[in-house]
Design a protein around this motif. Structure first.
Motif, PDB file in Angstrom:
ATOM      1  N   SER A 212       0.828  -1.202   0.000  1.00  0.00           N
ATOM      2  CA  SER A 212       0.000   0.000   0.000  1.00  0.00           C
ATOM      3  C   SER A 212       0.866   1.257   0.000  1.00  0.00           C
ATOM      4  O   SER A 212       0.556   2.244  -0.677  1.00  0.00           O
ATOM      5  CB  SER A 212      -0.924  -0.011   1.224  1.00  0.00           C
ATOM      6  OG  SER A 212      -1.666   1.188   1.310  1.00  0.00           O
ATOM      7  N   ASP A 215       2.243   2.003  -3.463  1.00  0.00           N
ATOM      8  CA  ASP A 215       1.218   2.499  -4.383  1.00  0.00           C
ATOM      9  C   ASP A 215       1.012   4.002  -4.263  1.00  0.00           C
ATOM     10  O   ASP A 215       0.705   4.674  -5.254  1.00  0.00           O
ATOM     11  CB  ASP A 215      -0.110   1.771  -4.143  1.00  0.00           C
ATOM     12  CG  ASP A 215      -0.062   0.317  -4.587  1.00  0.00           C
ATOM     13  OD1 ASP A 215       0.823  -0.015  -5.402  1.00  0.00           O
ATOM     14  OD2 ASP A 215      -0.887  -0.482  -4.096  1.00  0.00           O
ATOM     15  N   ARG A 216       1.163   4.542  -3.053  1.00  0.00           N
ATOM     16  CA  ARG A 216       0.867   5.959  -2.861  1.00  0.00           C
ATOM     17  C   ARG A 216       2.112   6.828  -2.643  1.00  0.00           C
ATOM     18  O   ARG A 216       2.008   8.044  -2.531  1.00  0.00           O
ATOM     19  CB  ARG A 216      -0.065   6.134  -1.659  1.00  0.00           C
ATOM     20  CG  ARG A 216       0.545   5.800  -0.304  1.00  0.00           C
ATOM     21  CD  ARG A 216      -0.461   6.062   0.819  1.00  0.00           C
ATOM     22  NE  ARG A 216       0.133   5.927   2.139  1.00  0.00           N
ATOM     23  CZ  ARG A 216       0.139   4.814   2.858  1.00  0.00           C
ATOM     24  NH1 ARG A 216      -0.410   3.705   2.364  1.00  0.00           N
ATOM     25  NH2 ARG A 216       0.691   4.778   4.052  1.00  0.00           N
TER      26      ARG A 216
END
Length: 337
Positions: A212, A215-216
């Motif tokens: 996660s 991804d950001r």
């Protein structure tokens, strides 16, 4: 202009503005010197140095860590300049013979970047040593691969440290804020405590948080597929155990592309060839024939000596060097008088 355009195409599109701003800044700072050979030639030389990776030599840390290309160039330059630290008498060994402390490795880093922060060197050393014994000795290869991970992925690792601490405390890692400032200005956190009764965190949950994060994140991260493969065989892991695994993973090293595999770490045919040329040139400057007892220096070759070209460096450093040289000459002259 064609040469400049070609070099611009080489640079990553996200960071063209960084190099343009730096080039213009140096152009304005050294416009008197540059006027002697033209603006077009200056830009050509500047972007050629960016392409070759020599543009980071002797530059301030803020520039060295400004882009992924700069970081990779600095890692490659550090390896090529100091790979002989792992040699012994010109012969290569599977086990390195020369061991240095974190402070000594930091001195080598400062030869290339005078204001390189000691904090990053200490963090890299901690990956190898796994404790606070900063005066312990480390091999060149161990330090280099740990330093690569800490330096290139510094923002990513700071976020990983935050996730790890939150997992230990039972908090929701999704609330962790990804750093948005430069690596030297991040919020300070206490180092994670590896002496945890549960011996770290669950590897699968840890990877889900890292996936996660990647991804950001706006910053460079290791390929998530390689990280998943690396963690697939572990049930639990500690923070520094994870960093050590990153440093030793040759797949991640190849994906980053700055350093060779560990088995080829002390091999650099291109650099060896250049060194052989330099040695041959220096040998040509040595005294020919037996020296006379009267100390006659007539055999010294003072004409037609070969000229060795130095790698390009920012003009403002040349100016400072020239100013210091002029000052030292005046002091020498006055002392002689």
């Amino acid at each position: 202009l064609i040469s400049v355009s070609y070099c611009l195409l080489f640079a990553a599109q996200r960071h063209v503005l960084t190099y343009m701003e730096d080039a213009v800044s140096q152009l304005l700072e050294n416009r008197e010197d540059i006027s002697q050979y033209g603006i077009a030639r200056f830009f050509t030389e500047y972007f050629n140095s960016v392409r070759q990776g020599t543009h980071i030599l002797f530059r301030e840390f803020s520039f060295v860590q400004a882009t992924p290309h700069n970081r990779a160039s600095f890692l490659r330059t550090f390896w090529r300049c100091f790979r002989t630290v792992g040699k012994n008498g010109g012969k290569y060994f599977s086990i390195n013979c020369y061991l240095l402390t974190a402070q000594e490795y930091h001195c080598l880093l400062q030869l290339l970047c005078p204001d390189f922060p000691m904090e990053l060197t200490q963090k890299a050393a901690r990956i190898v040593l796994m404790d606070d014994a900063m005066d312990c000795l480390m091999s060149f290869s161990d330090f280099l691969f740990a330093f690569q991970i800490q330096f290139y992925y510094s923002e990513f690792l700071e976020s990983v440290a935050a996730i790890y601490q939150d997992l230990l405390a039972g908090k929701n890692p999704n609330t962790v804020i990804v750093p948005t400032s430069s690596s030297g200005q991040h919020r300070q956190r206490q180092p994670p405590n590896d002496c945890n009764p549960l011996d770290g965190v669950e590897a699968s949950l840890f990877y889900q948080c890292l996936e996660s994060l990647c991804d950001r994140s706006k910053y460079s991260c290791p390929p998530s597929t390689l990280v998943k493969e690396m963690l697939s065989s572990a049930q639990r892991l500690t923070f520094y155990g994870f960093l050590m695994a990153l440093a030793k993973d040759q797949g991640i090293n190849r994906a980053l592309g700055a350093l060779p595999d560990k088995g080829d770490l002390f091999l650099d045919p291109a650099m060896d060839q250049e060194l052989e040329k330099l040695v041959a040139q220096v040998s040509g400057l040595s005294v020919s024939g037996p020296s006379s007892s009267s100390g006659d220096t007539a055999n010294l070759p003072v004409h037609n000596s070969p000229r060795i070209n130095s790698p390009w460096k920012p003009l403002h450093h040349r100016r400072k060097t020239d100013a210091e040289s002029e000052g030292s000459n005046e002091e020498t002259d006055s002392s002689e008088n």
